[in-house]
Write a protein that holds these residues in place. Structure first.
Motif, PDB file in Angstrom:
ATOM      1  N   UNK A 161      42.852  84.619  41.966  1.00 20.15           N
ATOM      2  CA  UNK A 161      41.805  85.454  41.372  1.00 20.15           C
ATOM      3  C   UNK A 161      40.443  84.766  41.522  1.00 20.15           C
ATOM      4  N   UNK A 162      40.476  83.455  41.306  1.00 23.25           N
ATOM      5  CA  UNK A 162      39.253  82.655  41.438  1.00 23.25           C
ATOM      6  C   UNK A 162      38.701  82.759  42.860  1.00 23.25           C
ATOM      7  N   UNK A 163      39.576  82.605  43.835  1.00 24.30           N
ATOM      8  CA  UNK A 163      39.142  82.650  45.241  1.00 24.30           C
ATOM      9  C   UNK A 163      38.591  84.027  45.614  1.00 24.30           C
ATOM     10  N   UNK A 164      39.222  85.037  45.068  1.00 24.44           N
ATOM     11  CA  UNK A 164      38.772  86.401  45.388  1.00 24.44           C
ATOM     12  C   UNK A 164      37.323  86.609  44.899  1.00 24.44           C
ATOM     13  N   UNK A 165      37.070  86.185  43.680  1.00 19.59           N
ATOM     14  CA  UNK A 165      35.717  86.348  43.128  1.00 19.59           C
ATOM     15  C   UNK A 165      34.729  85.455  43.877  1.00 19.59           C
ATOM     16  N   UNK A 210      40.080  66.779  53.846  1.00 19.72           N
ATOM     17  CA  UNK A 210      40.915  67.973  53.658  1.00 19.72           C
ATOM     18  C   UNK A 210      40.238  69.084  52.866  1.00 19.72           C
ATOM     19  N   UNK A 211      39.800  68.755  51.645  1.00 22.29           N
ATOM     20  CA  UNK A 211      39.233  69.782  50.769  1.00 22.29           C
ATOM     21  C   UNK A 211      37.876  70.275  51.275  1.00 22.29           C
ATOM     22  N   UNK A 212      37.072  69.348  51.764  1.00 23.59           N
ATOM     23  CA  UNK A 212      35.743  69.736  52.250  1.00 23.59           C
ATOM     24  C   UNK A 212      35.892  70.659  53.460  1.00 23.59           C
ATOM     25  N   UNK A 213      36.798  70.320  54.351  1.00 26.16           N
ATOM     26  CA  UNK A 213      37.054  71.178  55.518  1.00 26.16           C
ATOM     27  C   UNK A 213      37.483  72.572  55.063  1.00 26.16           C
ATOM     28  N   UNK A 214      38.368  72.595  54.069  1.00 24.47           N
ATOM     29  CA  UNK A 214      38.894  73.888  53.604  1.00 24.47           C
ATOM     30  C   UNK A 214      37.772  74.752  53.019  1.00 24.47           C
ATOM     31  N   UNK A 215      36.858  74.123  52.311  1.00 27.19           N
ATOM     32  CA  UNK A 215      35.750  74.877  51.724  1.00 27.19           C
ATOM     33  C   UNK A 215      34.824  75.410  52.820  1.00 27.19           C
ATOM     34  N   UNK A 216      34.535  74.580  53.799  1.00 22.23           N
ATOM     35  CA  UNK A 216      33.638  75.014  54.888  1.00 22.23           C
ATOM     36  C   UNK A 216      34.295  76.153  55.679  1.00 22.23           C
ATOM     37  N   UNK A 217      35.590  76.038  55.924  1.00 23.60           N
ATOM     38  CA  UNK A 217      36.298  77.128  56.644  1.00 23.60           C
ATOM     39  C   UNK A 217      36.282  78.414  55.823  1.00 23.60           C
ATOM     40  N   UNK A 218      36.548  78.280  54.531  1.00 24.91           N
ATOM     41  CA  UNK A 218      36.528  79.436  53.621  1.00 24.91           C
ATOM     42  C   UNK A 218      35.157  80.117  53.681  1.00 24.91           C
ATOM     43  N   UNK A 219      34.115  79.293  53.636  1.00 28.12           N
ATOM     44  CA  UNK A 219      32.746  79.833  53.662  1.00 28.12           C
ATOM     45  C   UNK A 219      32.514  80.584  54.968  1.00 28.12           C
ATOM     46  N   UNK A 236      29.604  82.864  54.269  1.00 26.08           N
ATOM     47  CA  UNK A 236      28.806  82.186  53.241  1.00 26.08           C
ATOM     48  C   UNK A 236      28.158  80.940  53.857  1.00 26.08           C
ATOM     49  N   UNK A 237      27.052  80.524  53.319  1.00 27.00           N
ATOM     50  CA  UNK A 237      26.480  79.248  53.718  1.00 27.00           C
ATOM     51  C   UNK A 237      26.994  78.172  52.752  1.00 27.00           C
ATOM     52  N   UNK A 238      26.814  76.911  53.129  1.00 28.97           N
ATOM     53  CA  UNK A 238      27.311  75.802  52.310  1.00 28.97           C
ATOM     54  C   UNK A 238      26.161  74.862  51.971  1.00 28.97           C
ATOM     55  N   UNK A 239      26.139  74.414  50.700  1.00 23.50           N
ATOM     56  CA  UNK A 239      25.225  73.326  50.311  1.00 23.50           C
ATOM     57  C   UNK A 239      26.049  72.049  50.211  1.00 23.50           C
ATOM     58  N   UNK A 240      25.675  71.044  50.949  1.00 24.85           N
ATOM     59  CA  UNK A 240      26.398  69.769  50.916  1.00 24.85           C
ATOM     60  C   UNK A 240      25.899  68.915  49.754  1.00 24.85           C
ATOM     61  N   UNK A 241      26.844  68.297  49.025  1.00 22.47           N
ATOM     62  CA  UNK A 241      26.499  67.549  47.805  1.00 22.47           C
ATOM     63  C   UNK A 241      27.478  66.380  47.689  1.00 22.47           C
ATOM     64  N   UNK A 242      27.088  65.178  47.783  1.00 21.89           N
ATOM     65  CA  UNK A 242      25.787  64.568  47.952  1.00 21.89           C
ATOM     66  C   UNK A 242      25.964  63.232  48.665  1.00 21.89           C
ATOM     67  N   UNK A 243      24.915  62.588  49.155  1.00 15.73           N
ATOM     68  CA  UNK A 243      25.085  61.433  50.047  1.00 15.73           C
ATOM     69  C   UNK A 243      24.667  60.097  49.428  1.00 15.73           C
ATOM     70  N   UNK A 244      23.649  60.122  48.609  1.00 14.59           N
ATOM     71  CA  UNK A 244      23.159  58.866  48.006  1.00 14.59           C
ATOM     72  C   UNK A 244      22.987  59.105  46.519  1.00 14.59           C
ATOM     73  N   UNK A 245      23.867  58.502  45.728  1.00 15.04           N
ATOM     74  CA  UNK A 245      23.896  58.760  44.286  1.00 15.04           C
ATOM     75  C   UNK A 245      24.351  57.496  43.572  1.00 15.04           C
ATOM     76  N   UNK A 246      24.032  57.408  42.276  1.00 18.32           N
ATOM     77  CA  UNK A 246      24.477  56.227  41.518  1.00 18.32           C
ATOM     78  C   UNK A 246      25.862  56.447  40.918  1.00 18.32           C
ATOM     79  N   UNK A 247      26.372  57.683  40.988  1.00 17.41           N
ATOM     80  CA  UNK A 247      27.618  58.015  40.292  1.00 17.41           C
ATOM     81  C   UNK A 247      28.688  58.463  41.277  1.00 17.41           C
TER      82      UNK A 247
END
Ligand code: G3I
Length: 385
Positions: free
Chosen positions: A80-84, A113-122, A127-138
Protein backbone atom coordinates in the motif's frame (compact mmCIF):
# COMPACT_ATOMS: atom_id res chain seq x y z
CA UNK A 1 6.34 26.44 -16.83
CA UNK A 2 8.54 27.42 -13.89
CA UNK A 3 11.99 28.61 -14.80
CA UNK A 4 14.92 26.37 -13.95
CA UNK A 5 17.67 28.23 -12.26
CA UNK A 6 21.20 28.06 -13.58
CA UNK A 7 23.95 28.64 -11.07
CA UNK A 8 26.33 30.77 -13.06
CA UNK A 9 26.49 33.99 -11.12
CA UNK A 10 29.75 35.66 -10.33
CA UNK A 11 29.94 37.37 -7.00
CA UNK A 12 32.60 39.68 -5.87
CA UNK A 13 32.18 39.84 -2.13
CA UNK A 14 33.59 37.10 0.00
CA UNK A 15 31.89 37.64 3.33
CA UNK A 16 33.34 34.49 4.84
CA UNK A 17 36.80 33.52 3.74
CA UNK A 18 37.46 29.83 3.83
CA UNK A 19 40.77 28.33 2.91
CA UNK A 20 40.17 26.23 -0.16
CA UNK A 21 41.65 22.86 -0.82
CA UNK A 22 42.86 22.15 -4.32
CA UNK A 23 40.71 20.93 -7.18
CA UNK A 24 39.43 22.08 -10.53
CA UNK A 25 36.68 24.68 -10.19
CA UNK A 26 34.02 24.24 -12.79
CA UNK A 27 30.60 25.75 -12.52
CA UNK A 28 28.91 24.52 -15.67
CA UNK A 29 25.18 24.67 -15.14
CA UNK A 30 23.64 21.24 -15.28
CA UNK A 31 20.30 21.04 -17.02
CA UNK A 32 17.28 19.43 -15.46
CA UNK A 33 16.50 16.53 -17.62
CA UNK A 34 13.22 15.14 -16.52
CA UNK A 35 9.85 16.67 -16.03
CA UNK A 36 7.19 15.12 -13.85
CA UNK A 37 4.39 13.54 -15.80
CA UNK A 38 1.76 16.21 -15.99
CA UNK A 39 -1.67 14.73 -16.27
CA UNK A 40 -4.65 16.86 -15.50
CA UNK A 41 -6.66 13.66 -15.65
CA UNK A 42 -5.53 12.80 -12.11
CA UNK A 43 -5.65 16.12 -10.24
CA UNK A 44 -6.23 14.31 -6.97
CA UNK A 45 -2.61 13.29 -6.96
CA UNK A 46 -0.11 15.77 -5.60
CA UNK A 47 2.31 15.15 -8.47
CA UNK A 48 -0.23 15.90 -11.16
CA UNK A 49 -1.85 18.79 -9.31
CA UNK A 50 1.53 20.59 -9.30
CA UNK A 51 2.47 23.28 -11.80
CA UNK A 52 4.63 22.04 -14.66
CA UNK A 53 8.28 21.80 -13.64
CA UNK A 54 7.48 21.71 -9.91
CA UNK A 55 8.47 18.46 -8.17
CA UNK A 56 6.52 17.27 -5.14
CA UNK A 57 8.48 14.62 -3.28
CA UNK A 58 8.69 12.45 -0.21
CA UNK A 59 11.36 10.61 1.73
CA UNK A 60 11.38 6.87 1.07
CA UNK A 61 11.16 5.07 4.42
CA UNK A 62 13.97 2.67 5.27
CA UNK A 63 17.18 2.32 7.29
CA UNK A 64 17.80 4.65 10.28
CA UNK A 65 15.15 4.39 12.98
CA UNK A 66 13.16 1.83 10.97
CA UNK A 67 15.80 -0.80 11.72
CA UNK A 68 14.77 -0.85 15.39
CA UNK A 69 11.00 -0.95 14.76
CA UNK A 70 8.85 -4.06 14.72
CA UNK A 71 7.92 -3.85 11.03
CA UNK A 72 9.84 -5.04 7.98
CA UNK A 73 11.51 -2.56 5.66
CA UNK A 74 8.65 -0.31 4.49
CA UNK A 75 9.86 0.37 0.96
CA UNK A 76 10.44 -3.31 0.24
CA UNK A 77 7.44 -4.86 1.95
CA UNK A 78 4.53 -2.47 2.29
CA UNK A 79 2.48 -2.71 -0.93
CA UNK A 80 0.00 0.00 0.00
CA UNK A 81 2.90 2.28 0.88
CA UNK A 82 4.58 1.67 -2.48
CA UNK A 83 1.38 2.28 -4.37
CA UNK A 84 0.90 5.70 -2.77
CA UNK A 85 4.59 6.50 -3.17
CA UNK A 86 4.33 5.94 -6.91
CA UNK A 87 0.98 7.65 -7.41
CA UNK A 88 1.35 10.77 -5.35
CA UNK A 89 4.93 11.89 -5.80
CA UNK A 90 7.12 13.14 -8.64
CA UNK A 91 10.33 13.07 -6.58
CA UNK A 92 11.77 10.67 -4.01
CA UNK A 93 14.57 11.03 -1.43
CA UNK A 94 16.09 7.96 0.23
CA UNK A 95 15.55 8.65 3.94
CA UNK A 96 18.67 6.77 5.02
CA UNK A 97 19.62 4.43 2.18
CA UNK A 98 22.28 6.67 0.62
CA UNK A 99 23.86 7.78 3.88
CA UNK A 100 27.39 6.66 4.68
CA UNK A 101 26.44 4.13 7.38
CA UNK A 102 24.00 2.43 5.04
CA UNK A 103 25.69 2.53 1.67
CA UNK A 104 29.33 2.19 2.78
CA UNK A 105 29.18 -0.13 5.81
CA UNK A 106 32.79 -1.30 5.59
CA UNK A 107 35.86 0.42 4.28
CA UNK A 108 36.12 -1.80 1.23
CA UNK A 109 32.45 -2.61 0.81
CA UNK A 110 29.56 -0.61 -0.55
CA UNK A 111 25.96 -1.80 -0.26
CA UNK A 112 23.97 -0.34 -3.12
CA UNK A 113 21.01 -2.74 -2.93
CA UNK A 114 18.39 -0.41 -1.44
CA UNK A 115 19.61 2.72 -3.19
CA UNK A 116 19.56 0.93 -6.55
CA UNK A 117 16.05 -0.31 -5.86
CA UNK A 118 14.82 3.20 -5.08
CA UNK A 119 16.40 4.68 -8.21
CA UNK A 120 14.90 1.90 -10.36
CA UNK A 121 11.49 2.42 -8.73
CA UNK A 122 11.73 6.14 -9.45
CA UNK A 123 12.58 5.54 -13.09
CA UNK A 124 9.74 3.09 -13.53
CA UNK A 125 7.38 5.65 -12.07
CA UNK A 126 8.85 8.64 -13.91
CA UNK A 127 10.06 10.26 -10.69
CA UNK A 128 13.22 12.23 -10.08
CA UNK A 129 15.53 11.42 -7.15
CA UNK A 130 17.17 13.66 -4.54
CA UNK A 131 20.41 12.13 -3.29
CA UNK A 132 21.00 12.45 0.47
CA UNK A 133 23.81 12.90 1.61
CA UNK A 134 27.62 12.96 1.11
CA UNK A 135 29.29 15.04 3.82
CA UNK A 136 27.64 15.01 7.24
CA UNK A 137 28.59 14.77 10.91
CA UNK A 138 25.99 12.06 11.59
CA UNK A 139 25.25 8.49 10.48
CA UNK A 140 28.84 7.80 9.56
CA UNK A 141 29.95 4.20 10.00
CA UNK A 142 32.01 3.28 13.04
CA UNK A 143 34.93 2.13 10.91
CA UNK A 144 35.19 5.72 9.67
CA UNK A 145 34.50 7.66 12.87
CA UNK A 146 36.68 5.42 15.03
CA UNK A 147 39.32 4.61 12.43
CA UNK A 148 42.85 5.87 12.86
CA UNK A 149 43.25 7.63 9.52
CA UNK A 150 45.75 10.28 8.52
CA UNK A 151 44.40 13.47 6.95
CA UNK A 152 45.60 12.29 3.57
CA UNK A 153 43.77 8.97 3.95
CA UNK A 154 40.55 10.67 5.07
CA UNK A 155 40.65 13.01 2.11
CA UNK A 156 41.15 10.08 -0.24
CA UNK A 157 38.28 8.20 1.45
CA UNK A 158 35.86 11.08 0.99
CA UNK A 159 36.89 11.61 -2.61
CA UNK A 160 36.53 7.91 -3.37
CA UNK A 161 33.13 7.75 -1.67
CA UNK A 162 31.75 10.76 -3.53
CA UNK A 163 33.16 9.63 -6.86
CA UNK A 164 31.79 6.11 -6.40
CA UNK A 165 28.32 6.97 -5.12
CA UNK A 166 27.62 10.04 -7.27
CA UNK A 167 29.25 8.34 -10.27
CA UNK A 168 27.08 5.24 -9.90
CA UNK A 169 23.91 7.28 -10.28
CA UNK A 170 25.24 9.89 -12.70
CA UNK A 171 22.48 11.26 -14.90
CA UNK A 172 19.82 9.67 -12.66
CA UNK A 173 19.80 12.00 -9.67
CA UNK A 174 18.33 15.46 -10.03
CA UNK A 175 19.71 17.05 -6.86
CA UNK A 176 22.32 15.98 -4.32
CA UNK A 177 22.52 17.19 -0.73
CA UNK A 178 26.29 17.36 -0.91
CA UNK A 179 26.85 19.00 2.46
CA UNK A 180 24.33 18.42 5.22
CA UNK A 181 24.07 20.43 8.45
CA UNK A 182 27.61 21.84 8.47
CA UNK A 183 26.72 24.78 10.76
CA UNK A 184 25.33 24.70 14.30
CA UNK A 185 22.39 26.87 15.34
CA UNK A 186 24.71 29.78 16.18
CA UNK A 187 26.07 29.75 12.64
CA UNK A 188 29.41 28.22 13.64
CA UNK A 189 30.95 25.59 11.41
CA UNK A 190 30.85 22.18 13.05
CA UNK A 191 34.57 21.97 13.57
CA UNK A 192 34.29 19.32 16.29
CA UNK A 193 31.52 16.87 15.48
CA UNK A 194 31.97 16.90 11.68
CA UNK A 195 34.89 14.55 11.08
CA UNK A 196 35.69 16.03 7.67
CA UNK A 197 35.85 19.66 8.77
CA UNK A 198 37.61 18.75 12.02
CA UNK A 199 40.34 16.69 10.40
CA UNK A 200 40.67 18.38 7.01
CA UNK A 201 39.63 22.00 7.57
CA UNK A 202 36.69 23.90 6.06
CA UNK A 203 38.12 23.80 2.53
CA UNK A 204 37.01 20.18 2.29
CA UNK A 205 33.44 21.41 1.79
CA UNK A 206 34.39 23.07 -1.50
CA UNK A 207 36.20 19.94 -2.60
CA UNK A 208 33.16 17.80 -1.88
CA UNK A 209 31.17 19.96 -4.30
CA UNK A 210 33.93 19.80 -6.90
CA UNK A 211 34.20 16.00 -6.69
CA UNK A 212 30.44 15.58 -6.88
CA UNK A 213 30.32 17.83 -9.92
CA UNK A 214 33.09 15.88 -11.63
CA UNK A 215 31.21 12.64 -10.99
CA UNK A 216 27.87 13.96 -12.28
CA UNK A 217 28.04 17.30 -14.09
CA UNK A 218 24.25 17.29 -14.54
CA UNK A 219 23.20 16.96 -10.90
CA UNK A 220 22.31 20.10 -8.99
CA UNK A 221 24.45 20.32 -5.84
CA UNK A 222 22.93 21.60 -2.60
CA UNK A 223 23.65 22.73 0.95
CA UNK A 224 20.90 21.33 3.17
CA UNK A 225 20.07 22.13 6.81
CA UNK A 226 17.41 22.45 9.52
CA UNK A 227 16.53 25.64 11.42
CA UNK A 228 17.43 27.71 8.37
CA UNK A 229 13.85 28.47 7.33
CA UNK A 230 14.15 31.98 8.76
CA UNK A 231 16.72 34.69 8.35
CA UNK A 232 18.91 33.92 11.36
CA UNK A 233 22.54 33.35 12.36
CA UNK A 234 22.62 29.92 10.74
CA UNK A 235 21.06 30.89 7.41
CA UNK A 236 23.26 34.04 7.44
CA UNK A 237 26.29 31.77 7.69
CA UNK A 238 25.15 29.82 4.61
CA UNK A 239 24.44 33.03 2.75
CA UNK A 240 27.96 34.26 3.39
CA UNK A 241 29.59 30.91 2.64
CA UNK A 242 27.73 30.43 -0.63
CA UNK A 243 28.81 33.86 -1.88
CA UNK A 244 32.38 33.05 -1.07
CA UNK A 245 32.26 29.69 -2.83
CA UNK A 246 30.50 31.03 -5.91
CA UNK A 247 33.07 33.82 -6.18
CA UNK A 248 35.69 31.10 -6.37
CA UNK A 249 33.84 29.12 -9.01
CA UNK A 250 32.87 26.23 -6.75
CA UNK A 251 29.93 24.35 -8.30
CA UNK A 252 27.25 25.07 -5.70
CA UNK A 253 23.80 25.13 -7.27
CA UNK A 254 21.30 25.14 -4.46
CA UNK A 255 20.33 25.88 -0.87
CA UNK A 256 17.61 23.87 0.80
CA UNK A 257 15.66 24.18 4.00
CA UNK A 258 14.64 20.93 5.66
CA UNK A 259 11.64 22.42 7.48
CA UNK A 260 11.12 20.03 10.38
CA UNK A 261 8.50 22.21 12.02
CA UNK A 262 6.44 21.95 15.18
CA UNK A 263 3.15 23.64 15.97
CA UNK A 264 4.69 24.27 19.40
CA UNK A 265 6.57 27.11 17.79
CA UNK A 266 5.42 29.98 15.61
CA UNK A 267 5.51 29.64 11.85
CA UNK A 268 8.72 30.96 10.24
CA UNK A 269 6.95 33.84 8.52
CA UNK A 270 10.07 35.07 6.75
CA UNK A 271 10.63 31.78 4.90
CA UNK A 272 9.81 33.27 1.53
CA UNK A 273 12.14 36.25 2.12
CA UNK A 274 14.88 33.88 3.16
CA UNK A 275 14.49 31.71 0.05
CA UNK A 276 14.50 34.86 -2.06
CA UNK A 277 17.84 36.04 -0.78
CA UNK A 278 19.41 32.73 -1.89
CA UNK A 279 17.52 32.92 -5.16
CA UNK A 280 19.06 36.37 -5.64
CA UNK A 281 22.50 34.74 -5.48
CA UNK A 282 21.51 32.67 -8.51
CA UNK A 283 20.87 29.47 -6.56
CA UNK A 284 18.02 27.05 -6.80
CA UNK A 285 16.19 26.65 -3.54
CA UNK A 286 14.19 23.72 -2.23
CA UNK A 287 12.19 22.43 0.71
CA UNK A 288 13.59 18.97 1.42
CA UNK A 289 12.23 17.42 4.64
CA UNK A 290 9.00 19.08 5.64
CA UNK A 291 6.98 17.64 8.48
CA UNK A 292 4.91 19.37 11.16
CA UNK A 293 4.82 17.63 14.51
CA UNK A 294 2.61 18.47 17.46
CA UNK A 295 2.10 17.65 21.13
CA UNK A 296 -0.34 14.81 21.30
CA UNK A 297 -3.20 14.88 23.82
CA UNK A 298 -3.36 11.92 26.20
CA UNK A 299 -5.86 10.21 23.92
CA UNK A 300 -3.21 10.26 21.20
CA UNK A 301 -5.77 11.81 18.88
CA UNK A 302 -5.19 15.45 17.89
CA UNK A 303 -8.01 17.95 18.03
CA UNK A 304 -9.55 19.45 14.89
CA UNK A 305 -7.87 22.75 15.78
CA UNK A 306 -4.48 21.00 15.90
CA UNK A 307 -5.13 19.42 12.51
CA UNK A 308 -6.09 22.80 11.06
CA UNK A 309 -2.98 24.45 12.44
CA UNK A 310 -0.83 21.71 10.98
CA UNK A 311 -2.52 22.04 7.58
CA UNK A 312 -1.90 25.77 7.72
CA UNK A 313 1.85 25.23 8.32
CA UNK A 314 2.09 22.78 5.41
CA UNK A 315 0.23 25.17 3.13
CA UNK A 316 2.37 28.17 4.06
CA UNK A 317 5.64 26.34 3.46
CA UNK A 318 4.42 25.24 0.05
CA UNK A 319 3.19 28.75 -0.78
CA UNK A 320 6.57 30.24 0.15
CA UNK A 321 8.36 27.80 -2.16
CA UNK A 322 5.88 28.31 -5.01
CA UNK A 323 6.34 32.08 -4.71
CA UNK A 324 10.07 31.83 -5.43
CA UNK A 325 10.89 31.19 -9.04
CA UNK A 326 13.89 28.90 -8.49
CA UNK A 327 12.20 26.80 -5.78
CA UNK A 328 11.09 23.83 -7.85
CA UNK A 329 11.52 20.94 -5.45
CA UNK A 330 9.27 20.44 -2.43
CA UNK A 331 9.72 17.28 -0.37
CA UNK A 332 7.93 16.03 2.73
CA UNK A 333 9.84 13.75 5.13
CA UNK A 334 7.55 10.80 4.66
CA UNK A 335 3.85 10.91 3.96
CA UNK A 336 2.44 8.58 6.62
CA UNK A 337 2.67 8.65 10.41
CA UNK A 338 3.15 4.89 10.23
CA UNK A 339 6.85 5.33 9.49
CA UNK A 340 7.65 8.76 10.90
CA UNK A 341 10.93 9.42 12.70
CA UNK A 342 9.18 11.95 14.98
CA UNK A 343 7.77 9.77 17.80
CA UNK A 344 11.12 7.96 17.97
CA UNK A 345 12.98 11.23 18.58
CA UNK A 346 10.42 13.44 20.39
CA UNK A 347 8.53 11.88 23.26
CA UNK A 348 4.86 12.85 23.35
CA UNK A 349 4.94 14.38 19.88
CA UNK A 350 3.78 12.96 16.58
CA UNK A 351 1.07 13.11 13.90
CA UNK A 352 3.61 15.00 11.78
CA UNK A 353 2.78 13.71 8.30
CA UNK A 354 0.00 14.31 5.79
CA UNK A 355 -1.56 10.85 6.15
CA UNK A 356 -2.42 8.85 9.26
CA UNK A 357 -0.90 5.46 10.04
CA UNK A 358 -3.74 3.94 7.99
CA UNK A 359 -3.00 6.19 5.03
CA UNK A 360 -6.07 8.34 5.63
CA UNK A 361 -5.54 11.81 4.19
CA UNK A 362 -5.44 14.63 6.71
CA UNK A 363 -6.42 18.28 6.18
CA UNK A 364 -2.69 18.87 5.55
CA UNK A 365 -2.84 16.63 2.49
CA UNK A 366 -5.75 18.58 1.05
CA UNK A 367 -4.05 21.87 1.89
CA UNK A 368 -1.08 20.80 -0.24
CA UNK A 369 -3.23 19.48 -3.05
CA UNK A 370 -5.42 22.57 -3.25
CA UNK A 371 -2.46 24.94 -3.07
CA UNK A 372 -0.76 23.07 -5.92
CA UNK A 373 -3.91 23.12 -8.01
CA UNK A 374 -4.34 26.82 -7.46
CA UNK A 375 -0.71 27.49 -8.43
CA UNK A 376 -1.06 25.33 -11.56
CA UNK A 377 -4.24 27.17 -12.54
CA UNK A 378 -2.55 30.57 -12.15
CA UNK A 379 0.48 29.28 -14.02
CA UNK A 380 -1.62 28.14 -16.98
CA UNK A 381 -3.55 31.43 -16.98
CA UNK A 382 -0.27 33.33 -16.93
CA UNK A 383 1.06 31.40 -19.92
CA UNK A 384 -2.14 31.89 -21.91
CA UNK A 385 -2.19 35.60 -21.07
O1 G3I B 1 23.89 4.28 15.18
C1 G3I B 1 22.98 3.30 15.66
C2 G3I B 1 23.52 1.93 15.40
O2 G3I B 1 24.71 1.76 16.13
C3 G3I B 1 22.48 0.86 15.77
O3 G3I B 1 22.92 -0.42 15.38
C4 G3I B 1 21.14 1.15 15.07
C5 G3I B 1 20.06 0.15 15.51
O4 G3I B 1 18.79 0.63 15.29
O5 G3I B 1 20.76 2.45 15.39
C6 G3I B 1 21.67 3.44 14.91
O6 G3I B 1 21.24 4.76 14.97
C7 G3I B 1 20.09 5.09 14.19
C8 G3I B 1 20.50 6.02 13.05
O7 G3I B 1 19.35 6.42 12.32
C9 G3I B 1 21.51 5.40 12.10
O8 G3I B 1 21.01 4.37 11.33
C10 G3I B 1 19.10 5.79 15.07
O9 G3I B 1 18.66 4.89 16.07
C11 G3I B 1 17.93 6.27 14.25
O10 G3I B 1 17.05 6.98 15.09
C12 G3I B 1 18.43 7.16 13.11
O11 G3I B 1 17.33 7.69 12.40
C13 G3I B 1 17.46 8.55 11.27
C14 G3I B 1 18.01 9.95 11.58
O12 G3I B 1 17.96 10.76 10.40
C15 G3I B 1 19.43 9.96 12.09
O13 G3I B 1 19.90 11.27 12.20
C16 G3I B 1 16.04 8.70 10.72
O14 G3I B 1 15.59 7.43 10.26
C17 G3I B 1 15.97 9.72 9.58
O15 G3I B 1 14.61 9.99 9.28
C18 G3I B 1 16.64 11.01 9.99
O16 G3I B 1 16.64 11.90 8.89
C19 G3I B 1 17.28 13.17 9.12
C20 G3I B 1 17.87 13.63 7.77
O17 G3I B 1 18.71 12.64 7.24
C21 G3I B 1 18.63 14.95 7.94
N1 G3I B 1 17.77 15.95 8.54
C22 G3I B 1 17.11 15.58 9.79
C23 G3I B 1 16.30 14.28 9.59
C24 G3I B 1 15.55 13.92 10.84
O18 G3I B 1 16.41 13.65 11.90
Amino acid sequence: MRSLRLATVTLATAALCLPLATGAATAAPPADRKAPPHSHAAPDRLRSAAPEGFFVGTAVAGGGHHLSQDYPDPFTHDKEYRKILARQFGSVSPENQMKWDFIHPERDRYDFGQADAIVRFAERNRQVVRGHTLLWHSQNPEWLEKGDFSAEELRALLREHITTVVGRYAGRIQQWDVANEIFDDQGRLRTQDNIWIRELGPGIVADAFRWAHEADPEAKLFFNDYNVESVNAKSDAYHALVQDLLAQGVPVHGFSVQAHLSTRYGFPGDLEDNLRRFDALGLETAVTELDVRMDLPESGVPTKAQERKQADYYRRVLQACLAVDGCNSFTIWGFTDKYSWVPVFFEGEGFANVMTEDFVRKPAFYALRDTLKEAARKDRGHRRG
